[in-house]
Each structure stands twice: as C-alpha cells, then as structure tokens.
Design a protein around this motif. Structure first.
Motif, PDB file in Angstrom:
ATOM      1  N   TRP A 196       6.892  -4.602  -4.111  1.00  0.00           N
ATOM      2  CA  TRP A 196       5.733  -4.748  -4.971  1.00  0.00           C
ATOM      3  C   TRP A 196       4.687  -3.679  -4.678  1.00  0.00           C
ATOM      4  N   PRO A 197       4.056  -3.124  -5.694  1.00  0.00           N
ATOM      5  CA  PRO A 197       2.868  -2.299  -5.448  1.00  0.00           C
ATOM      6  C   PRO A 197       1.669  -3.183  -5.137  1.00  0.00           C
ATOM      7  N   LEU A 198       0.606  -2.561  -4.686  1.00  0.00           N
ATOM      8  CA  LEU A 198      -0.563  -3.322  -4.230  1.00  0.00           C
ATOM      9  C   LEU A 198      -1.168  -4.175  -5.338  1.00  0.00           C
ATOM     10  N   GLN A 199      -1.157  -3.688  -6.561  1.00  0.00           N
ATOM     11  CA  GLN A 199      -1.789  -4.435  -7.653  1.00  0.00           C
ATOM     12  C   GLN A 199      -1.065  -5.748  -7.938  1.00  0.00           C
ATOM     13  N   VAL A 200       0.234  -5.786  -7.734  1.00  0.00           N
ATOM     14  CA  VAL A 200       0.976  -7.036  -7.936  1.00  0.00           C
ATOM     15  C   VAL A 200       0.606  -8.040  -6.857  1.00  0.00           C
ATOM     16  N   VAL A 201       0.502  -7.554  -5.613  1.00  0.00           N
ATOM     17  CA  VAL A 201       0.079  -8.428  -4.516  1.00  0.00           C
ATOM     18  C   VAL A 201      -1.332  -8.940  -4.780  1.00  0.00           C
ATOM     19  N   ILE A 248       0.842  -1.202   0.000  1.00  0.00           N
ATOM     20  CA  ILE A 248       0.000   0.000   0.000  1.00  0.00           C
ATOM     21  C   ILE A 248       0.875   1.249   0.000  1.00  0.00           C
ATOM     22  N   VAL A 249       1.913   1.243   0.831  1.00  0.00           N
ATOM     23  CA  VAL A 249       2.837   2.378   0.880  1.00  0.00           C
ATOM     24  C   VAL A 249       3.522   2.556  -0.476  1.00  0.00           C
ATOM     25  N   ASN A 250       3.951   1.457  -1.072  1.00  0.00           N
ATOM     26  CA  ASN A 250       4.604   1.533  -2.389  1.00  0.00           C
ATOM     27  C   ASN A 250       3.662   2.107  -3.441  1.00  0.00           C
ATOM     28  N   SER A 251       2.413   1.660  -3.439  1.00  0.00           N
ATOM     29  CA  SER A 251       1.449   2.157  -4.430  1.00  0.00           C
ATOM     30  C   SER A 251       1.152   3.630  -4.225  1.00  0.00           C
ATOM     31  N   VAL A 252       1.031   4.043  -2.963  1.00  0.00           N
ATOM     32  CA  VAL A 252       0.777   5.466  -2.687  1.00  0.00           C
ATOM     33  C   VAL A 252       1.951   6.314  -3.172  1.00  0.00           C
ATOM     34  N   TRP A 253       3.169   5.848  -2.931  1.00  0.00           N
ATOM     35  CA  TRP A 253       4.356   6.589  -3.365  1.00  0.00           C
ATOM     36  C   TRP A 253       4.439   6.655  -4.890  1.00  0.00           C
ATOM     37  N   ILE A 254       4.228   5.517  -5.551  1.00  0.00           N
ATOM     38  CA  ILE A 254       4.274   5.487  -7.013  1.00  0.00           C
ATOM     39  C   ILE A 254       3.199   6.383  -7.602  1.00  0.00           C
ATOM     40  N   THR A 255       1.987   6.316  -7.047  1.00  0.00           N
ATOM     41  CA  THR A 255       0.879   7.115  -7.573  1.00  0.00           C
ATOM     42  C   THR A 255       1.093   8.598  -7.326  1.00  0.00           C
ATOM     43  N   GLY A 256       1.476   8.951  -6.093  1.00  0.00           N
ATOM     44  CA  GLY A 256       1.660  10.359  -5.761  1.00  0.00           C
ATOM     45  C   GLY A 256       2.811  10.999  -6.516  1.00  0.00           C
ATOM     46  N   ALA A 257       3.992  10.377  -6.432  1.00  0.00           N
ATOM     47  CA  ALA A 257       5.163  10.941  -7.095  1.00  0.00           C
ATOM     48  C   ALA A 257       5.017  10.879  -8.611  1.00  0.00           C
ATOM     49  N   ALA A 302      -7.820  -2.427  -2.566  1.00  0.00           N
ATOM     50  CA  ALA A 302      -7.221  -1.876  -3.784  1.00  0.00           C
ATOM     51  C   ALA A 302      -8.097  -0.823  -4.450  1.00  0.00           C
ATOM     52  N   ILE A 303      -9.426  -0.928  -4.318  1.00  0.00           N
ATOM     53  CA  ILE A 303     -10.302  -0.010  -5.058  1.00  0.00           C
ATOM     54  C   ILE A 303     -10.855   1.117  -4.204  1.00  0.00           C
ATOM     55  N   VAL A 304     -10.872   0.953  -2.886  1.00  0.00           N
ATOM     56  CA  VAL A 304     -11.469   1.986  -2.026  1.00  0.00           C
ATOM     57  C   VAL A 304     -10.755   3.340  -2.147  1.00  0.00           C
ATOM     58  N   PRO A 305      -9.408   3.408  -2.193  1.00  0.00           N
ATOM     59  CA  PRO A 305      -8.761   4.733  -2.321  1.00  0.00           C
ATOM     60  C   PRO A 305      -9.234   5.517  -3.530  1.00  0.00           C
ATOM     61  N   LEU A 306      -9.441   4.852  -4.664  1.00  0.00           N
ATOM     62  CA  LEU A 306      -9.927   5.556  -5.850  1.00  0.00           C
ATOM     63  C   LEU A 306     -11.362   6.018  -5.667  1.00  0.00           C
ATOM     64  N   LEU A 307     -12.180   5.208  -4.998  1.00  0.00           N
ATOM     65  CA  LEU A 307     -13.567   5.589  -4.761  1.00  0.00           C
ATOM     66  C   LEU A 307     -13.649   6.787  -3.825  1.00  0.00           C
ATOM     67  N   ILE A 308     -12.712   6.898  -2.893  1.00  0.00           N
ATOM     68  CA  ILE A 308     -12.692   8.036  -1.971  1.00  0.00           C
ATOM     69  C   ILE A 308     -12.202   9.292  -2.668  1.00  0.00           C
ATOM     70  N   LEU A 309     -11.206   9.133  -3.547  1.00  0.00           N
ATOM     71  CA  LEU A 309     -10.606  10.287  -4.212  1.00  0.00           C
ATOM     72  C   LEU A 309     -11.514  10.876  -5.286  1.00  0.00           C
ATOM     73  N   TYR A 310     -12.262  10.041  -5.963  1.00  0.00           N
ATOM     74  CA  TYR A 310     -13.019  10.491  -7.132  1.00  0.00           C
ATOM     75  C   TYR A 310     -13.990  11.626  -6.842  1.00  0.00           C
ATOM     76  N   PRO A 311     -14.788  11.599  -5.747  1.00  0.00           N
ATOM     77  CA  PRO A 311     -15.735  12.709  -5.523  1.00  0.00           C
ATOM     78  C   PRO A 311     -15.074  14.074  -5.397  1.00  0.00           C
ATOM     79  N   PHE A 312     -13.836  14.136  -4.901  1.00  0.00           N
ATOM     80  CA  PHE A 312     -13.157  15.422  -4.737  1.00  0.00           C
ATOM     81  C   PHE A 312     -12.735  16.008  -6.092  1.00  0.00           C
ATOM     82  N   ILE A 313     -12.533  15.146  -7.084  1.00  0.00           N
ATOM     83  CA  ILE A 313     -12.097  15.612  -8.402  1.00  0.00           C
ATOM     84  C   ILE A 313     -13.279  15.742  -9.365  1.00  0.00           C
ATOM     85  N   LEU A 314     -14.436  15.193  -8.975  1.00  0.00           N
ATOM     86  CA  LEU A 314     -15.569  15.135  -9.887  1.00  0.00           C
ATOM     87  C   LEU A 314     -15.996  16.513 -10.382  1.00  0.00           C
TER      88      LEU A 314
END
Length: 291
Positions: free
Chosen positions: A220-225, A71-80, A265-277
């Motif tokens: 590994w990022p979360l998607q690989v796990v 999760i930490v790896n995916s957040v870092w890869i996505t953010g950076a 794996a999918i909840v972070p995107l569901l939380i983020l989407y309303p703020f960008i909608l």
C-alpha cells in the motif's frame, strides 16, 4: 488614492483570512500530533501549541512496518512515476511542437478527444489484469504516464524557444535527440519544474487506484494507509501491538495518532514545494500565453 488604498486593504485582508483558513488547521494538527499521550482531549480546534510536547506519537507510528513500508512505496511511486511522466511528456511535446509529420493534426485531434473523454475504469482494470500488473506498484507508476493537458502546456514552452537556435544546431549536425536533450530540455526548466510539481503531487496523493489494484497491505502507498486509519478508523492495522514497545501506562490517543499520520503524509510536499517555487511562479505564466 483613498479608493485605491481601500481596495488594497480589502484584498490583503481577504488573502490574510484565506491564509489563516488554510494554515490554522494544519498547525492545529501538528500541535495535536505533538501533544503528550493522554492529553489530546485538552486540545481544541484552534489550539496551536501542544499540551505537553512529546514525540511518542511519531515514535509509535514510525515503529510500525506498515507505516514505514507505505512511505517507501509512496516515495518509489512518486519518484519513478514523475520521472516517467516528464520523460514521456517532454518527448511527445517535442515531436508535436517541433516536427512535422504526416497525420500530425489527426494525432492532435485524437489527444484532445482523449483529454475530454477519458477511458472508463472497467476497460482500464481489464487491461491492467491482462498485463499481469495486479497487485504490483508498476500499475500505479504506468497509470497516467502522459497527461494530455500537461502535454499541451509543455508544447507551448517548446514552441516559445526561438527557431534560430534549433536551426543553428541543425547546421552543426545535431539530430533530433541531441536538440531535445541539449537545447529543449535545458531551456524549458521552468515548464518541466512546474509539470514535475503537478505530476508529483498527483502521484503522492493517489489512493483510489491503489485500493483497486493493490490488495497486499505491505504494498500500500501512504495515502491508502492514511485512508484506512483516518477515514475508515481502522486502528488495529495501524497501532496493532506496537504498544508493547512503550510503557504499559502510556495511553495513546486515537486523535493524536490520526493527526500524526496526516502530518507524515503532507510534510514531504511542504518540504519539496519551496525548492520548486522559483520555477513554478515563472513557468505557470510562460506556458499559457503565446504572442
């Protein structure tokens, strides 16, 4: 009027059924992940309520360093990666949309060729290897630093900004960097938010190149796990000896743990989407048409 109302009813019915087709499987996975261990066999594909509410599946998953580290790896890869994407894409879009230089048409032609004919995976692999980026998250962050299609979309946003604003800035002594940071970027928030969403989803869901470039499970990022656990059904690396953290009488169900991993794996995107909608709905239309 009757034909019009009937058409609306048909459209609403199609949209409602389409929404159910997407929403029901997600809610079913959520219910399955929240079902008490040992009772997952009682759940069917249409059940939306857990059979005995319990958070033990998530406690087991989040107690595993492989899950929390991914999760930490995916957040870092996505953010950076998304930040790098927006910076480089916006800089390139400003140069191509608002400046004139020798060979500009040649550069645009070159970008179109790249967009249509992407380089092969083997040259890319050799480049990553020669740069010493194997088994490093930097390889995933630098990949697709600029998406040419998104670059052209952002160029449309920059071209829609009135030239009079930039001319006034030039009279006041502003250079290209100040016009880029103080004018173009603030006035292009819808476009940047839209591309940020596109880039972010792409970064978060990236797993193919991670399986090629990253060999250490701790990186590994979360998607690989998720792929190891859900697709390849490798439960030894996910569950391991974590059962010793709980009562030995607790029997964890493999399907519930799979559902829990998918939800993580999918909840972070569901939380983020309303703020960008609010930016996305506006930006998806503005960049595509030019008067």
């Amino acid at each position: 009027m009757r034909r019009l109302e009937l058409s609306k009813i048909i459209i609403y019915a199609i949209l409602f059924l389409s929404t159910l087709a997407v929403l029901v499987p997600i809610l079913n996975l959520l219910a399955l992940s929240l079902t008490a261990p040992g009772r997952a066999h009682l759940m069917s594909g249409l059940d939306l309520i857990p059979k005995g509410f319990s958070l033990m599946n998530y406690e087991l998953l989040l107690s595993n360093p492989l899950i929390t580290g991914s999760i930490v790896n995916s957040v870092w890869i996505t953010g950076a990666g998304t930040l790098l994407n927006l910076i480089l894409t916006s800089m390139a879009a400003y140069v191509l949309a608002r400046t004139n230089f020798i060979g500009k048409k040649l550069v645009l032609l070159f970008l179109i060729v790249i967009m249509v004919f992407e380089p092969g995976l083997i040259p890319e692999y050799l480049l990553v290897k020669d740069l010493g980026l194997m088994n490093k998250l930097t390889a995933l962050i630098l990949y697709k630093a600029i998406n040419v299609y998104y670059l052209f979309i952002l160029m449309r946003f920059f071209q829609d900004i009135p030239e009079e604003i930039l001319e006034a800035a030039r009279i006041d002594g502003a250079g290209h960097f100040r016009m880029y940071t103080r004018i173009m970027m603030p006035l292009s928030k819808p476009g940047l938010a839209t591309l940020g969403l596109f880039y972010g989803v792409f970064r978060w869901n990236e797993y193919f190149r991670a399986t090629i470039y990253i060999s250490e499970p701790s990186k590994w990022p979360l998607q690989v796990v998720l792929r190891q656990f859900v697709v390849r059904k490798d439960n030894t690396s996910i569950i391991g000896n974590q059962n010793n953290l709980f009562d030995s009488s607790v029997n964890f169900d493999f399907a519930s743990l799979q559902a829990g991993t998918i939800m993580i794996a999918i909840v972070p995107l569901l939380i983020l989407y309303p703020f960008i909608l609010k930016y996305y709905a506006k930006g998806a239309l503005e960049g595509g048409v030019k008067d």
